[in-house]
Scaffold this motif. Sequence first.
Motif, mmCIF file in Angstrom:
data_model
loop_
_atom_site.group_PDB
_atom_site.id
_atom_site.type_symbol
_atom_site.label_atom_id
_atom_site.label_comp_id
_atom_site.label_asym_id
_atom_site.label_seq_id
_atom_site.Cartn_x
_atom_site.Cartn_y
_atom_site.Cartn_z
ATOM 1 N N SER A 186 46.331 29.061 90.975
ATOM 2 C CA SER A 186 46.224 29.315 89.421
ATOM 3 C C SER A 186 47.956 29.679 88.972
ATOM 4 C CB SER A 186 45.451 30.490 89.016
ATOM 5 O OG SER A 186 45.862 31.520 89.515
ATOM 6 N N TYR A 187 48.548 30.206 89.666
ATOM 7 C CA TYR A 187 49.852 30.635 89.287
ATOM 8 C C TYR A 187 50.701 29.187 88.837
ATOM 9 C CZ TYR A 187 54.854 31.591 88.784
ATOM 10 O OH TYR A 187 56.043 31.860 88.362
ATOM 11 N N ARG A 188 50.844 28.348 89.823
ATOM 12 C CA ARG A 188 51.423 26.911 89.554
ATOM 13 C C ARG A 188 50.508 26.131 88.521
ATOM 14 N NH1 ARG A 188 52.023 23.335 93.627
ATOM 15 N NH2 ARG A 188 50.095 24.220 94.922
ATOM 16 N N ARG A 189 49.487 26.330 88.529
ATOM 17 C CA ARG A 189 48.891 25.320 87.591
ATOM 18 C C ARG A 189 49.179 25.981 86.174
ATOM 19 N NH1 ARG A 189 43.712 26.768 86.183
ATOM 20 N NH2 ARG A 189 43.038 27.843 88.333
ATOM 21 N N LEU A 190 48.774 27.163 85.887
ATOM 22 C CA LEU A 190 48.965 27.683 84.626
ATOM 23 C C LEU A 190 50.547 27.609 84.193
ATOM 24 C CD1 LEU A 190 46.573 30.796 84.643
ATOM 25 C CD2 LEU A 190 46.304 28.574 83.593
ATOM 26 N N ARG A 191 51.287 27.411 85.140
ATOM 27 C CA ARG A 191 52.667 27.280 84.900
ATOM 28 C C ARG A 191 52.950 25.894 84.276
ATOM 29 N NH1 ARG A 191 57.448 28.507 89.024
ATOM 30 N NH2 ARG A 191 56.337 26.697 90.047
ATOM 31 N N LYS A 192 52.353 24.726 84.798
ATOM 32 C CA LYS A 192 52.462 23.618 84.550
ATOM 33 C C LYS A 192 51.807 23.464 83.154
ATOM 34 C CE LYS A 192 53.347 19.136 85.261
ATOM 35 N NZ LYS A 192 54.683 18.634 85.115
ATOM 36 N N LEU A 193 50.832 24.065 83.064
ATOM 37 C CA LEU A 193 49.995 23.748 81.783
ATOM 38 C C LEU A 193 50.789 24.484 80.729
ATOM 39 C CD1 LEU A 193 46.490 24.772 80.904
ATOM 40 C CD2 LEU A 193 48.197 25.797 79.442
ATOM 41 N N PHE A 213 46.732 21.357 92.406
ATOM 42 C CA PHE A 213 47.536 22.592 92.762
ATOM 43 C C PHE A 213 46.604 23.422 93.858
ATOM 44 C CE2 PHE A 213 48.829 21.516 88.476
ATOM 45 C CZ PHE A 213 50.242 21.280 88.865
ATOM 46 N N ALA A 214 46.883 22.741 94.834
ATOM 47 C CA ALA A 214 45.890 23.292 96.187
ATOM 48 C C ALA A 214 46.875 24.792 96.694
ATOM 49 C CB ALA A 214 45.840 22.545 97.266
ATOM 50 N N LEU A 215 46.396 25.563 97.497
ATOM 51 C CA LEU A 215 46.909 26.582 97.944
ATOM 52 C C LEU A 215 48.056 26.148 98.979
ATOM 53 C CD1 LEU A 215 44.043 29.289 98.625
ATOM 54 C CD2 LEU A 215 45.599 29.242 96.652
#
Length: 267
Positions: free
Chosen positions: A10-17, A117-119
């Motif tokens: 979720s960190y990388r996914r939300l950063r991309k968002l 954005f897999a672990l």
Amino acid sequence: MLITLYGADSYRRLRKLREIVDAYTSKQGNLSRERFSLIEKEDLENLKGFLSGQSMFSTKKLVILDEPFEFEDTKALKVVLKEYVDSVDTTILINTTKKHPAPFKFIEEKPSKFEEFALLKEKNLVDFIKKEAERLSISLDAREISSIVGSLGSDTWKIVTELEQIALRRAKKLDAKQFTSQPEYFPSLNTLKGGSNIGERLIALEKLIGERGDDPARIFNGLAYQLKNAEEAQMYADYDIAVKAGKLEYEEVLLAIALGLRFNPLV
């Protein structure tokens, strides 16, 4: 257009968002933007109403759609998303931890955009730590990186938080020797958690609180990561409840852990 950001990290996914939203806002200016979570049927109707509505200021629209594949009426959702696959003026940004069902395969196909954005594991995780450390202008050696991986695993939120803590501590140290003589966090934490005798664990606790000045709540949360079994998990959960209920302080909990005491703090 449909843009899908999917995965457990979720960190990388939300950063991309956030990057996408900032870019759209900067480029389009007065675009219409809304965020929806589809829980009830009326939520889908609200989404459809926004998509079909006219704005006085701009024809461009950006919709952030959180966890849409939790919504029960997948057929109705599919109809809505399909309608905007080729849209130039409307972009639907899908933010999801859940894999889309087979009927939504089209979100992976052009012209839609799909990013997973897999672990992170092994080399990819190490590379992530190095890049984040570089972003924060801190230098980590191989041992420090290995300690972070061993203690925090693939939890990128906790990794970034830890790196920010390191950066903050190092920024406060005017004398480099003063920093290098300070006990390291992760080795001391691991000793407190798994030391073979009480003496080792008490020394580790003293290093963390007395010499390093780490926050007891932070130490407790570090200990509570990757527990060995359900019994240990329950013990930490009970301690946490007891602290939040005002029955214990984190310092008392950490001392009990160092001493190897086992009791029900809620009694």
